[in-house]
Design a protein around this motif. Structure first.
Motif, mmCIF file in Angstrom:
data_model
loop_
_atom_site.group_PDB
_atom_site.id
_atom_site.type_symbol
_atom_site.label_atom_id
_atom_site.label_comp_id
_atom_site.label_asym_id
_atom_site.label_seq_id
_atom_site.Cartn_x
_atom_site.Cartn_y
_atom_site.Cartn_z
ATOM 1 N N SER A 129 15.334 -4.962 -8.005
ATOM 2 C CA SER A 129 14.293 -4.047 -7.564
ATOM 3 C C SER A 129 14.325 -2.772 -8.390
ATOM 4 C CB SER A 129 14.498 -3.711 -6.085
ATOM 5 O OG SER A 129 13.569 -2.722 -5.687
ATOM 6 N N LEU A 173 -1.299 0.164 -11.054
ATOM 7 C CA LEU A 173 -0.710 -1.141 -10.734
ATOM 8 C C LEU A 173 -0.416 -1.971 -11.984
ATOM 9 C CD1 LEU A 173 -2.525 -2.070 -7.413
ATOM 10 C CD2 LEU A 173 -0.380 -0.831 -7.787
ATOM 11 N N TYR A 227 3.255 -0.418 -11.804
ATOM 12 C CA TYR A 227 3.963 -0.406 -10.518
ATOM 13 C C TYR A 227 3.456 -1.538 -9.640
ATOM 14 C CZ TYR A 227 5.027 4.255 -12.216
ATOM 15 O OH TYR A 227 5.440 5.298 -12.988
ATOM 16 N N LYS A 228 4.396 -2.260 -9.017
ATOM 17 C CA LYS A 228 4.022 -3.322 -8.078
ATOM 18 C C LYS A 228 3.407 -2.730 -6.825
ATOM 19 C CE LYS A 228 7.660 -6.564 -9.394
ATOM 20 N NZ LYS A 228 8.867 -7.257 -8.929
ATOM 21 N N SER A 229 3.926 -1.569 -6.432
ATOM 22 C CA SER A 229 3.392 -0.866 -5.268
ATOM 23 C C SER A 229 3.482 0.630 -5.534
ATOM 24 C CB SER A 229 4.180 -1.228 -4.002
ATOM 25 O OG SER A 229 5.533 -0.809 -4.135
ATOM 26 N N TYR A 268 7.417 4.059 -4.972
ATOM 27 C CA TYR A 268 6.868 3.032 -5.837
ATOM 28 C C TYR A 268 7.919 1.997 -6.191
ATOM 29 C CZ TYR A 268 9.265 6.290 -8.872
ATOM 30 O OH TYR A 268 10.223 7.111 -9.403
ATOM 31 N N GLU A 269 7.421 0.877 -6.697
ATOM 32 C CA GLU A 269 8.293 -0.129 -7.284
ATOM 33 C C GLU A 269 7.733 -0.466 -8.656
ATOM 34 O OE1 GLU A 269 10.241 -4.549 -6.627
ATOM 35 O OE2 GLU A 269 8.894 -3.758 -5.095
ATOM 36 N N VAL A 313 7.172 -2.399 -12.248
ATOM 37 C CA VAL A 313 7.082 -3.816 -12.598
ATOM 38 C C VAL A 313 8.285 -4.257 -13.434
ATOM 39 C CG1 VAL A 313 4.582 -4.010 -12.389
ATOM 40 C CG2 VAL A 313 5.566 -3.354 -14.583
#
Length: 150
Positions: A2, A93, A96-98, A120-121, A123
């Motif tokens: 992650s 996006l 970032y995945k979220s 955020y997460e 990519v």
């Protein structure tokens, strides 16, 4: 693996917290007239201004480039002067995945402190933390504060 992260900052403005909150939750489309160099447009896609579940399309300038974002207003707390937005489409996006944005205005003297949080997460691990985007939020907050106290 992650690549979750979080950045945040505080901005002091002379405008009351409730006025900042009301502006950002109910009239963000006015930003293009007070911060035209940063916000090119803010259009309601679905729902009503100031309501949870509403979807808004943003056209903005970040790092000198035109960008777009579609966000959902996930939470609006009028007592705490807090708003939570979730990015569901757009340039962010790609990296970032979220991406979740929380903005809360807290009274301080005659003005307020506006606290921005980005969660955020990424990519992948090579994506940088969104510090320049956080600076854009600081600049917008300053513009809103100046507009509300003019």
């Amino acid at each position: 693996m992650s690549y979750a992260g979080k950045v945040d900052t505080d901005v002091e403005i002379k405008a009351p917290a409730v006025k900042f909150h009301e502006f950002f939750s109910q009239r963000p489309h006015h930003l293009s007239s007070i911060s035209s160099d940063k916000i090119k447009g803010c259009d309601l896609h679905d729902g009503d201004w100031g309501k949870v579940g509403s979807v808004v399309n943003w056209n903005y300038v970040h790092d000198g480039k035109a960008k777009v974002a579609k966000v959902v207003f996930d939470a609006i707390d009028d007592e705490k002067n807090s708003i939570t937005l979730r990015v569901v489409e757009g340039n962010l996006l790609e990296h970032y995945k979220s991406f979740k944005i929380t903005v809360q205005a807290t009274p301080k003297g005659e003005g307020s402190v506006v606290h921005w949080t980005f969660e955020y997460e990424k990519v992948h691990g090579d994506v940088t933390d969104p510090h320049t985007l956080l600076q854009l939020a600081v600049d917008l907050t300053t513009d809103i504060g100046a507009h509300l106290t003019a």
